[in-house]
Write an enzyme that holds these catalytic residues in place. Structure first.
Site, short mmCIF file in Angstrom:
data_model
loop_
_atom_site.label_atom_id
_atom_site.label_comp_id
_atom_site.label_asym_id
_atom_site.label_seq_id
_atom_site.Cartn_x
_atom_site.Cartn_y
_atom_site.Cartn_z
N ASN A 90 0.80 -1.23 0.00
CA ASN A 90 0.00 0.00 0.00
C ASN A 90 0.83 1.28 0.00
OD1 ASN A 90 -1.71 -2.04 2.16
ND2 ASN A 90 -2.62 -1.47 0.20
N ILE B 53 1.06 7.04 0.42
CA ILE B 53 0.45 5.90 1.10
C ILE B 53 -1.01 5.77 0.71
CG2 ILE B 53 -0.05 4.92 3.39
CD1 ILE B 53 2.19 7.02 4.36
N CYS B 54 -1.39 4.56 0.35
CA CYS B 54 -2.78 4.26 0.05
C CYS B 54 -3.43 3.76 1.34
CB CYS B 54 -2.85 3.20 -1.06
SG CYS B 54 -4.52 2.88 -1.59
N LEU B 55 -4.08 4.68 2.04
CA LEU B 55 -4.71 4.36 3.33
C LEU B 55 -6.02 5.12 3.41
CD1 LEU B 55 -4.48 3.05 6.18
CD2 LEU B 55 -3.24 5.10 6.90
N SER C 84 -6.02 -3.24 -2.48
CA SER C 84 -5.84 -1.87 -2.94
C SER C 84 -4.34 -1.60 -3.13
CB SER C 84 -6.44 -0.92 -1.89
OG SER C 84 -6.30 0.40 -2.30
#
Length: 172
Positions: free
Chosen positions: A100, A107-109, A140
């Site tokens: 992620n 950051i994919c959060l 994701s």
């Protein structure tokens, strides 16, 4: 004389700068900073850069007893005057290998995007990122190779993570 002083104080640019320093975002960031200093969560630290409350440097330590154990990972948090109504832009400065985390460190959060809430403070943001290290969301992926290895070969994934951890000891 009194009228002249009044006119000077009303148009003084210095006074504007002082007023500008205490916007709601800046007040909130000072509160976040005090809270982080008084009650720091385990394994994270963060502070504003000198003379700029809107730009923070942070460090997340890899959680114990995980492949991330022993790592010291540096991040930056860039806040806008819309904070806390809008999330900061958070990026790892350290090189990372994680499903992620993009190559540029972003950051994919969910809480940094569509699930953001003003109740999150800097400590909550950093704690969430620290938990993400050990609990990625492979659905994701920001790094497709890391996501693939996480799903297909935990051993190889963990080996790559250990490499990143060792690099974190010598990186500036």
């Amino acid at each position: 004389m009194l009228r002249h002083e009044h006119r000077v104080s009303c148009s003084c640019p210095r006074r504007y700068r002082v007023r500008r320093m205490s916007t709601p975002a800046r007040k909130r960031l000072m509160r976040d900073f005090r809270r982080l200093q008084q009650d720091p969560p385990a394994g994270i630290s963060g502070a504003p850069q000198d003379n700029n409350i809107m730009l923070w440097n942070a460090v997340i330590f890899g959680p114990d007893d995980t492949p991330w154990d022993g790592g010291t990972f540096k991040l930056t948090l860039q806040f806008s005057e819309d904070y806390p109504n809008k999330p900061p832009t958070v990026r790892f400065v350290s090189r990372m290998f994680h499903p992620n985390i993009y190559a540029d460190g972003s950051i994919c959060l969910d809480i940094l995007q569509n699930q953001w809430s003003p109740i999150y403070d800097v400590a909550a943001i950093l704690t969430s990122i620290q938990s993400l290290l050990c609990d990625p969301n492979p659905n994701s992926p920001a790094n497709s190779e890391a996501a693939r290895l996480f799903g297909e070969s935990k051993r190889e994934y963990n080996r790559r993570v250990r490499e990143i951890v060792e690099q974190s000891w010598t990186a500036d």
